[in-house]
Design a protein around this motif. Structure first.
Motif, PDB file in Angstrom:
ATOM      1  N   GLU A  89       0.828  -1.205   0.000  1.00  0.00           N
ATOM      2  CA  GLU A  89       0.000   0.000   0.000  1.00  0.00           C
ATOM      3  C   GLU A  89       0.869   1.265   0.000  1.00  0.00           C
ATOM      4  N   GLY A  90       2.010   1.197  -0.699  1.00  0.00           N
ATOM      5  CA  GLY A  90       2.879   2.354  -0.830  1.00  0.00           C
ATOM      6  C   GLY A  90       3.887   2.534   0.301  1.00  0.00           C
TER       7      GLY A  90
ATOM      8  N   GLY B 117       0.103 -15.581  -4.923  1.00  0.00           N
ATOM      9  CA  GLY B 117      -0.853 -14.809  -5.704  1.00  0.00           C
ATOM     10  C   GLY B 117      -0.397 -14.558  -7.118  1.00  0.00           C
ATOM     11  N   THR B 118      -1.067 -13.599  -7.746  1.00  0.00           N
ATOM     12  CA  THR B 118      -0.772 -13.256  -9.135  1.00  0.00           C
ATOM     13  C   THR B 118      -0.039 -11.924  -9.190  1.00  0.00           C
TER      14      THR B 118
ATOM     15  N   LEU C 272       7.623  -6.019  -9.985  1.00  0.00           N
ATOM     16  CA  LEU C 272       6.350  -6.737 -10.045  1.00  0.00           C
ATOM     17  C   LEU C 272       5.320  -6.018  -9.194  1.00  0.00           C
ATOM     18  N   LYS C 273       4.052  -6.116  -9.614  1.00  0.00           N
ATOM     19  CA  LYS C 273       2.948  -5.512  -8.870  1.00  0.00           C
ATOM     20  C   LYS C 273       1.806  -6.509  -8.774  1.00  0.00           C
ATOM     21  N   SER C 274       1.091  -6.427  -7.640  1.00  0.00           N
ATOM     22  CA  SER C 274      -0.098  -7.242  -7.427  1.00  0.00           C
ATOM     23  C   SER C 274      -1.159  -6.377  -6.768  1.00  0.00           C
ATOM     24  N   PHE C 275      -2.409  -6.579  -7.155  1.00  0.00           N
ATOM     25  CA  PHE C 275      -3.517  -5.824  -6.596  1.00  0.00           C
ATOM     26  C   PHE C 275      -4.580  -6.764  -6.049  1.00  0.00           C
ATOM     27  N   GLU C 276      -4.163  -7.897  -5.537  1.00  0.00           N
ATOM     28  CA  GLU C 276      -5.103  -8.903  -5.047  1.00  0.00           C
ATOM     29  C   GLU C 276      -5.649  -8.557  -3.675  1.00  0.00           C
TER      30      GLU C 276
ATOM     31  N   LYS D   4       0.604  -4.413  -3.763  1.00  0.00           N
ATOM     32  CA  LYS D   4       1.947  -4.872  -3.380  1.00  0.00           C
ATOM     33  C   LYS D   4       2.898  -4.645  -4.543  1.00  0.00           C
ATOM     34  N   ASP D   5       4.087  -4.139  -4.231  1.00  0.00           N
ATOM     35  CA  ASP D   5       5.133  -3.903  -5.221  1.00  0.00           C
ATOM     36  C   ASP D   5       6.424  -4.551  -4.768  1.00  0.00           C
ATOM     37  N   PHE D   6       7.065  -5.263  -5.678  1.00  0.00           N
ATOM     38  CA  PHE D   6       8.373  -5.878  -5.414  1.00  0.00           C
ATOM     39  C   PHE D   6       9.369  -5.390  -6.451  1.00  0.00           C
ATOM     40  N   VAL D   7      10.608  -5.259  -6.033  1.00  0.00           N
ATOM     41  CA  VAL D   7      11.714  -5.199  -6.981  1.00  0.00           C
ATOM     42  C   VAL D   7      12.607  -6.378  -6.613  1.00  0.00           C
TER      43      VAL D   7
END
Length: 140
Positions: free
Chosen positions: A50-51, A110-111, A124-128, A133-136
């Motif tokens: 969430e940032g 998740g996706t 990568l980003k997920s909005f589940e 959620k953001d990953f590097v």
């Protein structure tokens, strides 16, 4: 209708079309991915929920991603969680399915979609489940 009225209508139409064509920063689009993009060992260099920067929560985790579809999570060098992954090239989606994941590994389930990639890193980003959620990830 007078010529002046017609001219105003055309001017208003032009302004409306021009405004619709302008946009602020457009949302980034996911990039094409293949299963081969993910194979190897990865570490988390950034994690945002969430940032908010939550990188330290997952900093002791690394991933081993194998060509046969296996996905292994290591915590401090020890096997922590395992499962599988699948890449849908058409929808540009990575799905991670860990079997009985432990904390904090379960956040990886998740996706995901990839928004940036190089030979040695991916964003990568997920909005589940209502969570952003953001990953590097960086290749080890």
């Amino acid at each position: 209708m007078t010529m002046k009225g017609v001219g105003r209508q055309w001017a208003l139409l032009f302004v409306a079309v021009a405004m619709l064509g302008c946009s602020k920063d457009e949302d980034p689009k996911p990039v094409a991915i293949t299963a081969a993009d993910f194979e190897g060992e990865w570490s988390i260099t950034t994690f945002k929920l969430e940032g908010a920067d939550e990188t330290t929560t997952l900093s002791e985790l690394t991933f081993e991603i194998f060509s046969n579809g296996d996905f292994l999570v290591n915590k401090n060098g020890q096997n922590d969680s395992y499962g599988s992954y699948e890449v849908d090239e058409a929808t540009k989606v990575l799905t991670v399915d860990l079997t009985n994941p432990k904390e904090p590994s379960k956040v990886i389930n998740g996706t995901w979609q990839v928004y940036e990639k190089t030979d040695d890193s991916m964003t990568l980003k997920s909005f589940e489940q209502g969570e952003k959620k953001d990953f590097v990830l960086t290749k080890i």
